[in-house]
Write an enzyme that holds these catalytic residues in place. Structure first.
Site, PDB file in Angstrom:
ATOM      1  N   TYR A  40      -5.597   4.855  -7.558  1.00 22.13           N
ATOM      2  CA  TYR A  40      -5.785   4.707  -6.119  1.00 22.13           C
ATOM      3  C   TYR A  40      -7.157   4.115  -5.859  1.00 22.13           C
ATOM      4  O   TYR A  40      -8.173   4.800  -5.946  1.00 22.13           O
ATOM      5  CB  TYR A  40      -5.643   6.070  -5.441  1.00 22.13           C
ATOM      6  CG  TYR A  40      -5.807   6.039  -3.946  1.00 22.13           C
ATOM      7  CD1 TYR A  40      -4.730   5.744  -3.125  1.00 22.13           C
ATOM      8  CD2 TYR A  40      -7.035   6.299  -3.347  1.00 22.13           C
ATOM      9  CE1 TYR A  40      -4.868   5.699  -1.743  1.00 22.13           C
ATOM     10  CE2 TYR A  40      -7.186   6.259  -1.971  1.00 22.13           C
ATOM     11  CZ  TYR A  40      -6.100   5.971  -1.173  1.00 22.13           C
ATOM     12  OH  TYR A  40      -6.248   5.939   0.188  1.00 22.13           O
TER      13      TYR A  40
ATOM     14  N   TYR B 219       0.836  -1.202   0.000  1.00 25.04           N
ATOM     15  CA  TYR B 219       0.000   0.000   0.000  1.00 25.04           C
ATOM     16  C   TYR B 219       0.873   1.255   0.000  1.00 25.04           C
ATOM     17  O   TYR B 219       1.692   1.456   0.899  1.00 25.04           O
ATOM     18  CB  TYR B 219      -0.872  -0.012   1.244  1.00 25.04           C
ATOM     19  CG  TYR B 219      -1.946   1.028   1.261  1.00 25.04           C
ATOM     20  CD1 TYR B 219      -3.234   0.716   0.860  1.00 25.04           C
ATOM     21  CD2 TYR B 219      -1.679   2.321   1.691  1.00 25.04           C
ATOM     22  CE1 TYR B 219      -4.230   1.673   0.889  1.00 25.04           C
ATOM     23  CE2 TYR B 219      -2.665   3.279   1.712  1.00 25.04           C
ATOM     24  CZ  TYR B 219      -3.935   2.951   1.319  1.00 25.04           C
ATOM     25  OH  TYR B 219      -4.913   3.903   1.344  1.00 25.04           O
TER      26      TYR B 219
END
Ligand SMILES: [Zn+2]
Lengths: 394, 136
Positions: free
Chosen positions: A352, A302
Site C-alpha cells: 500500500y 486504487y
C-alpha cells in the site's frame, strides 16, 4: 489540455516491507533517487515537486530539497484527500510543465505506517482526552458525527458502500463474495509472480478467502488492503526532453481531479452513496485523453478494498452501473481477461503506497517491463475511487 | 471509556438538543430546506438565517455494516456492533448504531426510530432501534 505534452521518464521505489527500519525521509530519498537515476536526470535539475498533503505524506518538500541537494524549486504543490492525490499530483505536475512553471517535476509518496500510525486503526489518530476517561472527537470533516458510533476506519466505510450495493443491485452475500473474492484471489496471483510484492510467497485460495474473519461485514480480511512501509516516486518532464532522455517515455494523455458535494473519498452523505464520482468526471477524463475505456490495455485501480476495484470498473466505464460484480465473476481481471487489473497485486497484495505503486506499475506495463506483462500494452488507466485518475500511453 | 463528540459553535445546538433527547436538523428560514451535518450557511440559497428543526425521529436504514473487528481500543468491548446510515423520514441521513436487535436482524430499508443513549452524565447521542409494528 496536457495530452501528449508531458511524459513520465523515471520511476523509483523502495522495497515494500511490513516495518522498515528506515525513516520515511530516507524511504522518500531512496525512491526519488531511484526515479531520477531511472530517468537519467541529475537531482540538481529538479525544479518542481508534487506530493500528497500532510499528515498523509510525512516527508516535506524542504526535507527533500535539502536532502537531495536540489538547487531550487520554482513550483511545488500538494494534493489533498488521501488516495485521490494519485491523479492530482500528476495533474499538478503536468500543468506546471505545460504552463512553463517547471521543467522537471518529481512526485513521491513515502509510507511509514509502522512508525506513523496504521491507516486501518483509529487509535493512533488525534482525539483529545477528557480527564483520561473519555475520548473527545474533534469536529473535523464531520468526524464528530461518526466516531461516537464506532465508525472510524476506511474498511468500515467501504463496508457501508458494499451493503448498499448488495441491496440496490440485488446481490446475495454469496454473489458479493464471489465478485470480491475474484478480485482478491487474482490480485494475489499477480503478487505471487511479483518479487517486490509483500505477499509474493503467500497463496490465497477460495477456502482461505471465504473462511477468513469478517472485519466489517460484508468485508472479510482479504478484502482489505495491506499496511506497510515503503515509497514510490516518478519523474515528469516535457515531451521534447523526455524523448531526448529515453526511447520509451510514457506519455500522459490525461490527469484529472474532481470534487462534488460529499463526494470526497469516504464521504457518506452524498445523495447516491454508490455514485463515487460524477459521470461528468469520467467523461472529462476520456475526452481529455482522446481514448475511451475500450482502448485501455491495463488498469491499475486504487484498491483500499476489493470493493473499490469493482466499483471503479463501473465508474470508469468498463462495466455498466450495477454490473461490475457480474463482470468480475464472468470476465475476471486476470491476464486473459478483457482488462487485466492491478497487475502488480495492488494494495491488497503488492503493498500500500497510497496509489503510487499503481502508477509505477502502469509505467512498467507501458514500457513492457512488468512482471505480469500484458502483451503489447499501449494505454493504461490509473484510477482512484473518487475519480482522480491518469491515462497513460507509450 | 466513552467516545464523545467534540462540539463547535456550529455543532453544539445539535448535541445540546440530543442531550435533551430531541433530534434536530439544521433548517433554512430563507428557503425552508433542511440538511445534516450542519453548515455555516444554507447550501441552497446561502442564507445565514438558520435554525434547528425537530425531526420526528423516524427513518429507514439506508445502509449498514456489522463491525466485528474493533479499530479503536474504546470500542473493543462492543464488537460486534452495527453502524448504519439512517435516512430520516424528513430526508437527511445520519450515522448511528442500531440498538435493540441482533445484528443479523438488521436490513437495508428497515424502519427504525430514534432513541437517546446517555454516553456520559452530560452527553446523550441519538441512536436507532427497530420501529414497532409494521413500519413506523
Ligand atoms: Zn436556503
Amino acid at each position: 489540455m496536457i495530452r501528449g505534452k508531458v511524459a513520465i521518464v523515471g520511476i523509483g521505489q523502495t522495497e515494500f516491507v511490513k516495518a522498515s527500519p528506515k525513516s520515511a525521509w530516507e524511504l522518500a530519498m531512496e525512491a526519488v533517487l531511484a526515479a531520477l537515476a531511472d530517468a537519467g536526470v541529475d537531482p540538481a535539475e529538479v525544479d518542481g515537486m508534487c506530493r500528497y498533503t500532510p499528515p498523509f505524506e510525512p516527508v516535506s518538500e524542504p526535507m527533500l530539497v535539502r536532502g537531495l541537494g536540489i538547487r531550487e524549486l520554482r513550483f511545488f504543490s500538494e494534493a489533498p484527500l488521501g488516495g485521490e492525490a494519485l491523479g492530482a499530483v500528476m495533474a499538478h505536475g503536468a500543468s506546471a510543465i505545460v504552463s512553463g512553471q517547471a521543467s522537471v517535476v518529481v512526485a513521491y509518496r513515502a509510507m511509514s505506517q509502522s512508525v506513523g500510525g496504521r491507516f486501518g486503526r483509529a487509535d493512533g489518530r488525534p482525539g483529545g482526552a477528557d480527564g483520561g476517561t473519555h475520548i473527545v472527537v474533534p469536529e473535523e470533516e464531520n468526524r464528530s458525527f461518526s466516531w461516537p458510533y464506532g465508525l472510524m476506519s476506511p474498511g468500515q466505510l467501504f463496508a457501508l458502500w458494499a451493503t448498499r450495493y448488495m441491496h440496490v443491485h440485488r446481490l446475495s452475500e454469496e454473489d458479493l463474495a464471489r465478485a470480491l473474492g475474484t478480485v482478491a484471489l487474482q490480485q494475489r496471483r499477480y503478487a505471487n509472480n511479483n518479487p517486490c510484492a509483500l505477499m509474493r510467497d503467500r497463496r490465497l485460495d477460495w477456502e482461505t478467502y471465504l473462511g477468513a474473519r469478517v472485519i466489517s461485514w460484508p468485508l472479510r480480511l482479504f478484502d482489505l488492503c495491506l499496511e506497510n512501509d515503503g515509497a514510490c516516486a516518478v519523474v515528469l518532464t516535457g515531451t521534447e526532453r523526455a524523448r531526448a532522455l529515453r526511447a520509451d517515455p510514457v506519455y500522459l494523455l490525461a490527469a484529472t481531479q474532481t470534487l462534488a458535494p460529499y463526494r470526497e473519498p469516504m464521504g457518506i452523505y452524498t445523495e447516491d452513496l454508490l455514485e463515487l464520482f460524477t459521470p461528468a468526471a469520467a467523461a472529462r477524463l476520456w475526452q481529455g485523453a482522446g481514448v475511451g475505456p475500450g482502448d485501455v490495455s491495463v488498469a491499475e485501480l486504487y484498491d483500499a478494498t476489493s470493493f473499490m476495484t469493482m466499483k471503479s470498473l463501473e465508474g470508469y466505464g468498463f462495466a455498466a452501473e450495477g454490473q461490475g460484480w457480474k463482470y468480475l465473476i464472468e470476465e475476471g481481471i486476470g491476464p486473459d481477461a478483457p482488462l487485466p487489473v492491478n497487475t502488480h497485486g495492488g494494495h491488497l497484495s503488492e503493498g500500500y503506497i497510497h496509489g503510487m505503486n499503481g502508477l509505477t506499475e502502469a509505467v512498467r506495463q507501458l514500457r513492457g517491463t512488468a512482471c505480469n506483462q500484458v502483451p503489447d500494452a499501449s494505454v493504461a488507466l490509473v484510477g482512484a475511487p473518487s475519480g482522480s485518475a491518469v491515462v497513460l500511453a507509450r | 471509556m466513552a467516545i464523545i463528540p467534540g462540539m463547535t459553535e456550529l455543532t453544539r445546538p445539535y448535541w445540546a438538543a440530543a442531550g435533551e433527547h430531541r433530534l434536530v436538523t439544521q433548517h433554512c428560514r430563507g428557503c425552508d430546506r433542511i440538511w445534516h451535518p450542519p453548515l455555516p450557511r444554507c447550501p441552497h440559497c446561502h442564507a445565514t438565517e438558520l435554525d434547528w428543526r425537530p425531526a420526528g425521529g423516524e427513518g429507514t436504514v439506508y445502509s449498514y455494516t456489522v463491525v466485528e473487528h474493533a479499530t479503536h481500543v474504546a470500542v473493543a468491548d462492543q464488537v460486534p456492533y452495527v453502524v448504519a446510515i439512517v435516512e430520516l423520514a424528513e430526508g437527511p441521513r445520519i450515522v448511528a448504531n442500531i440498538r435493540g436487535c441482533a445484528p443479523a436482524d438488521v436490513s437495508v430499508g428497515m424502519p427504525v426510530r430514534v432513541v437517546f443513549e446517555q454516553v456520559t452524565d452530560d452527553v446523550a447521542i441519538p441512536q436507532f432501534v427497530p420501529a414497532e409494528g409494521d413500519g413506523g
